[in-house]
Design a protein around this motif. Sequence first.
Motif, PDB file in Angstrom:
ATOM      1  N   PRO A  68     -11.471 -11.501  11.250  1.00  0.00           N
ATOM      2  CA  PRO A  68     -10.237 -11.910  10.575  1.00  0.00           C
ATOM      3  C   PRO A  68     -10.470 -12.079   9.078  1.00  0.00           C
ATOM      4  O   PRO A  68     -11.573 -12.379   8.637  1.00  0.00           O
ATOM      5  CB  PRO A  68      -9.888 -13.247  11.235  1.00  0.00           C
ATOM      6  CG  PRO A  68     -11.166 -13.731  11.811  1.00  0.00           C
ATOM      7  CD  PRO A  68     -11.985 -12.516  12.139  1.00  0.00           C
ATOM      8  N   GLU A  80      -7.550 -16.989  13.739  1.00  0.00           N
ATOM      9  CA  GLU A  80      -7.154 -15.595  13.835  1.00  0.00           C
ATOM     10  C   GLU A  80      -8.188 -14.842  14.666  1.00  0.00           C
ATOM     11  O   GLU A  80      -9.380 -14.958  14.420  1.00  0.00           O
ATOM     12  CB  GLU A  80      -7.071 -14.957  12.453  1.00  0.00           C
ATOM     13  CG  GLU A  80      -5.975 -15.498  11.597  1.00  0.00           C
ATOM     14  CD  GLU A  80      -5.915 -14.775  10.261  1.00  0.00           C
ATOM     15  OE1 GLU A  80      -6.177 -13.563  10.220  1.00  0.00           O
ATOM     16  OE2 GLU A  80      -5.621 -15.435   9.273  1.00  0.00           O
ATOM     17  N   SER A  82     -10.440 -11.687  16.055  1.00  0.00           N
ATOM     18  CA  SER A  82     -10.990 -10.425  15.568  1.00  0.00           C
ATOM     19  C   SER A  82     -10.259  -9.303  16.287  1.00  0.00           C
ATOM     20  O   SER A  82      -9.726  -9.491  17.375  1.00  0.00           O
ATOM     21  CB  SER A  82     -12.481 -10.339  15.885  1.00  0.00           C
ATOM     22  OG  SER A  82     -13.187 -11.326  15.199  1.00  0.00           O
TER      23      SER A  82
END
Length: 131
Positions: A68, A80, A82
């Motif tokens: 991210p 977030e 990957s």
Amino acid sequence: MSWAKRAVLALLTAAAAASVSACEPEEDSGEAAPSCVYVVTYEGRTYQDVANVEFTVGHELGTATQPPCDDTGGRNRSEEPSTTETAYAVDGISPTVAIAVGDAPDDVVFVAVRSGNELPAEVEKLIARSW
């Protein structure tokens, strides 16, 4: 190589090195917007995108991971996920130097391992041949 090609190659290398400065906010209509360098990992190596390279996609290698973007410096990266994309060989170059990543062989991004701001010699040769 002609002087003009060397000058263009030097400018491209400098531009690529400048883009390696990682994630920085960009100005867009007066508002800051996130902007991250395209980075993926494959087999423990980190690769960054390289523009203006003509290459031929080889066979499928496996899965590359795009971490991210942490363009604010204060966000928790675990917030977030990957993402993953398919990694492909680049004809004539070892995958330890460069690969192509994307959803399909005809829709890929050329990425290379860097040493500081330096591109590997094999990649520099591909760039020079692309002109």
